[in-house]
Design a protein around this motif. Sequence first.
Motif, mmCIF file in Angstrom:
data_model
loop_
_atom_site.group_PDB
_atom_site.id
_atom_site.type_symbol
_atom_site.label_atom_id
_atom_site.label_comp_id
_atom_site.label_asym_id
_atom_site.label_seq_id
_atom_site.Cartn_x
_atom_site.Cartn_y
_atom_site.Cartn_z
ATOM 1 N N PHE A 106 0.821 -1.208 0.000
ATOM 2 C CA PHE A 106 0.000 0.000 0.000
ATOM 3 C C PHE A 106 0.858 1.262 0.000
ATOM 4 N N SER A 107 2.007 1.214 0.660
ATOM 5 C CA SER A 107 2.859 2.399 0.697
ATOM 6 C C SER A 107 3.502 2.664 -0.659
ATOM 7 N N GLU A 108 3.675 1.622 -1.467
ATOM 8 C CA GLU A 108 4.250 1.818 -2.805
ATOM 9 C C GLU A 108 3.215 2.302 -3.807
ATOM 10 N N ASN A 109 1.984 1.764 -3.714
ATOM 11 C CA ASN A 109 0.951 2.121 -4.678
ATOM 12 C C ASN A 109 -0.387 2.147 -3.947
ATOM 13 N N ASP A 110 -1.086 3.264 -4.030
ATOM 14 C CA ASP A 110 -2.362 3.402 -3.319
ATOM 15 C C ASP A 110 -3.448 2.486 -3.875
ATOM 16 N N ASN A 111 -3.309 2.017 -5.100
ATOM 17 C CA ASN A 111 -4.321 1.158 -5.707
ATOM 18 C C ASN A 111 -4.275 -0.274 -5.169
ATOM 19 N N ASN A 112 -3.244 -0.627 -4.430
ATOM 20 C CA ASN A 112 -3.105 -1.991 -3.919
ATOM 21 C C ASN A 112 -3.816 -2.218 -2.588
ATOM 22 N N PHE A 113 -4.528 -1.215 -2.081
ATOM 23 C CA PHE A 113 -5.137 -1.341 -0.756
ATOM 24 C C PHE A 113 -6.169 -2.457 -0.709
ATOM 25 N N GLY A 114 -7.065 -2.504 -1.676
ATOM 26 C CA GLY A 114 -8.122 -3.527 -1.685
ATOM 27 C C GLY A 114 -7.573 -4.933 -1.840
ATOM 28 N N LYS A 115 -6.586 -5.079 -2.705
ATOM 29 C CA LYS A 115 -5.983 -6.398 -2.912
ATOM 30 C C LYS A 115 -5.228 -6.864 -1.666
ATOM 31 N N ALA A 116 -4.535 -5.963 -1.034
ATOM 32 C CA ALA A 116 -3.756 -6.329 0.146
ATOM 33 C C ALA A 116 -4.660 -6.624 1.332
ATOM 34 N N LEU A 117 -5.758 -5.893 1.451
ATOM 35 C CA LEU A 117 -6.673 -6.105 2.564
ATOM 36 C C LEU A 117 -7.345 -7.471 2.503
ATOM 37 N N ILE A 118 -7.554 -7.986 1.309
ATOM 38 C CA ILE A 118 -8.169 -9.300 1.147
ATOM 39 C C ILE A 118 -7.289 -10.379 1.758
ATOM 40 N N PHE A 119 -5.993 -10.299 1.576
ATOM 41 C CA PHE A 119 -5.095 -11.321 2.123
ATOM 42 C C PHE A 119 -5.046 -11.283 3.646
ATOM 43 N N VAL A 120 -5.135 -10.104 4.216
ATOM 44 C CA VAL A 120 -5.169 -9.998 5.674
ATOM 45 C C VAL A 120 -6.486 -10.556 6.195
ATOM 46 N N ALA A 121 -7.589 -10.264 5.513
ATOM 47 C CA ALA A 121 -8.895 -10.769 5.938
ATOM 48 C C ALA A 121 -8.986 -12.283 5.793
ATOM 49 N N LEU A 122 -8.311 -12.864 4.813
ATOM 50 C CA LEU A 122 -8.313 -14.324 4.678
ATOM 51 C C LEU A 122 -7.646 -14.981 5.881
ATOM 52 N N GLY A 123 -6.602 -14.378 6.389
ATOM 53 C CA GLY A 123 -5.959 -14.904 7.589
ATOM 54 C C GLY A 123 -6.879 -14.821 8.802
#
Length: 141
Positions: A106-123
């Motif tokens: 997310f810090s590199e690209n603001d568009n990656n927030f939704g994709k990154a949040l999905i992996f945390v929610a899967l855990g």
Amino acid sequence: MNLLMLFILPAVAVVLLSLPLVKVFTSKVSKKSAKIRLTTHICGFFGAVILTCCFAMSSAYAADSAITGTLAQGLGFLAAALVTSCSCLGAGYAVASAAPAAIGAFSENDNNFGKALIFVALGEGVAIYGLLISILIINAL
């Protein structure tokens, strides 16, 4: 005697179990010293668990009919506890691995927030599934 068994002995056990970690949290210690203290703490914890199980078994056999229920029910409750604890440990490990990567993405690209949040929610979902299975086990008892 009852007061001693109910309040004082557990308090002493908690103090003795947490004593090896006091210096780790209060001051700077070397890596080797921290490992020794952590190993002592873990061994003391499992020793206390084994000692508690031995005392519980001896008092259970000493009582005439204090325990009601079957062995299957006891094992069912134990299975529910293991399902919950193991799934929560796995979920904690998954979130601990995925969350820093998600923050970095997310810090590199603001568009990656939704994709990154999905992996945390899967855990996090692993813990919820474990809790659901343990509730189903307890309802079946």
